[in-house]
Design a protein around this motif. Structure first.
Motif, PDB file in Angstrom:
ATOM      1  N   SER A  79      21.290 -43.144 -34.349  1.00 45.52           N
ATOM      2  CA  SER A  79      22.183 -42.224 -34.039  1.00 45.52           C
ATOM      3  C   SER A  79      21.814 -41.137 -33.279  1.00 45.52           C
ATOM      4  CB  SER A  79      23.073 -41.710 -35.443  1.00 45.52           C
ATOM      5  OG  SER A  79      23.519 -40.343 -35.110  1.00 45.52           O
ATOM      6  N   ASP A  80      20.446 -40.649 -33.630  1.00 47.21           N
ATOM      7  CA  ASP A  80      19.771 -39.686 -32.820  1.00 47.21           C
ATOM      8  C   ASP A  80      19.724 -40.187 -31.332  1.00 47.21           C
ATOM      9  OD1 ASP A  80      20.098 -37.836 -35.001  1.00 47.21           O
ATOM     10  OD2 ASP A  80      17.826 -38.449 -35.510  1.00 47.21           O
ATOM     11  N   SER A 139      22.993 -40.235 -24.621  1.00 46.73           N
ATOM     12  CA  SER A 139      24.265 -39.928 -23.993  1.00 46.73           C
ATOM     13  C   SER A 139      24.275 -38.597 -23.328  1.00 46.73           C
ATOM     14  CB  SER A 139      25.351 -39.772 -25.113  1.00 46.73           C
ATOM     15  OG  SER A 139      25.404 -40.964 -25.745  1.00 46.73           O
ATOM     16  N   LEU A 140      23.536 -37.517 -23.918  1.00 47.27           N
ATOM     17  CA  LEU A 140      23.242 -36.290 -23.081  1.00 47.27           C
ATOM     18  C   LEU A 140      22.453 -36.577 -22.057  1.00 47.27           C
ATOM     19  CD1 LEU A 140      22.096 -33.982 -26.154  1.00 47.27           C
ATOM     20  CD2 LEU A 140      24.264 -33.761 -24.922  1.00 47.27           C
ATOM     21  N   LYS A 182      22.753 -40.227 -29.257  1.00 43.49           N
ATOM     22  CA  LYS A 182      22.991 -38.904 -28.847  1.00 43.49           C
ATOM     23  C   LYS A 182      22.304 -38.544 -27.868  1.00 43.49           C
ATOM     24  CE  LYS A 182      24.862 -37.224 -33.122  1.00 43.49           C
ATOM     25  NZ  LYS A 182      24.521 -36.170 -34.489  1.00 43.49           N
TER      26      LYS A 182
END
Length: 90
Positions: free
Chosen positions: A3-4, A10-11, A7
């Motif tokens: 999940s990290d 995605s950033l 993220k």
């Protein structure tokens, strides 16, 4: 953990999209900037986008520093060859 990384990617992707929008605004956004300013801004944006892609999507951020230095050396030598080729054309 997964999940990290999602993220993070995605950033980085959102940053790339934001830089692409900024690039569009420089040339087509109706800001009425001089061509030289738009060109320099586009080159700065291109360097930032390249750095993001190389660091995160090509995983150079997590490699040994020696590999990073090798890539920088290859870039510098390529730029030197390009400039030499530019001046050798008659």
């Amino acid at each position: 953990m997964a999940s990290d990384s999602i993220k993070l990617y995605s950033l980085v992707y959102a940053g790339l999209v934001g830089l692409a929008v900024l690039n569009y605004v420089l040339f087509e956004g109706g800001l009425d900037l001089a061509y030289d300013i738009s060109f320099v801004g586009t080159m700065v944006i291109a360097v930032l986008k390249t750095a993001l892609v190389v660091a995160f999507f090509m995983h150079l951020k997590w490699e040994n520093r020696s590999l990073t230095y090798l890539m920088v050396l290859a870039l510098v030598l390529t730029l030197l060859l390009m400039s030499a080729a530019t001046y050798s054309i008659t």
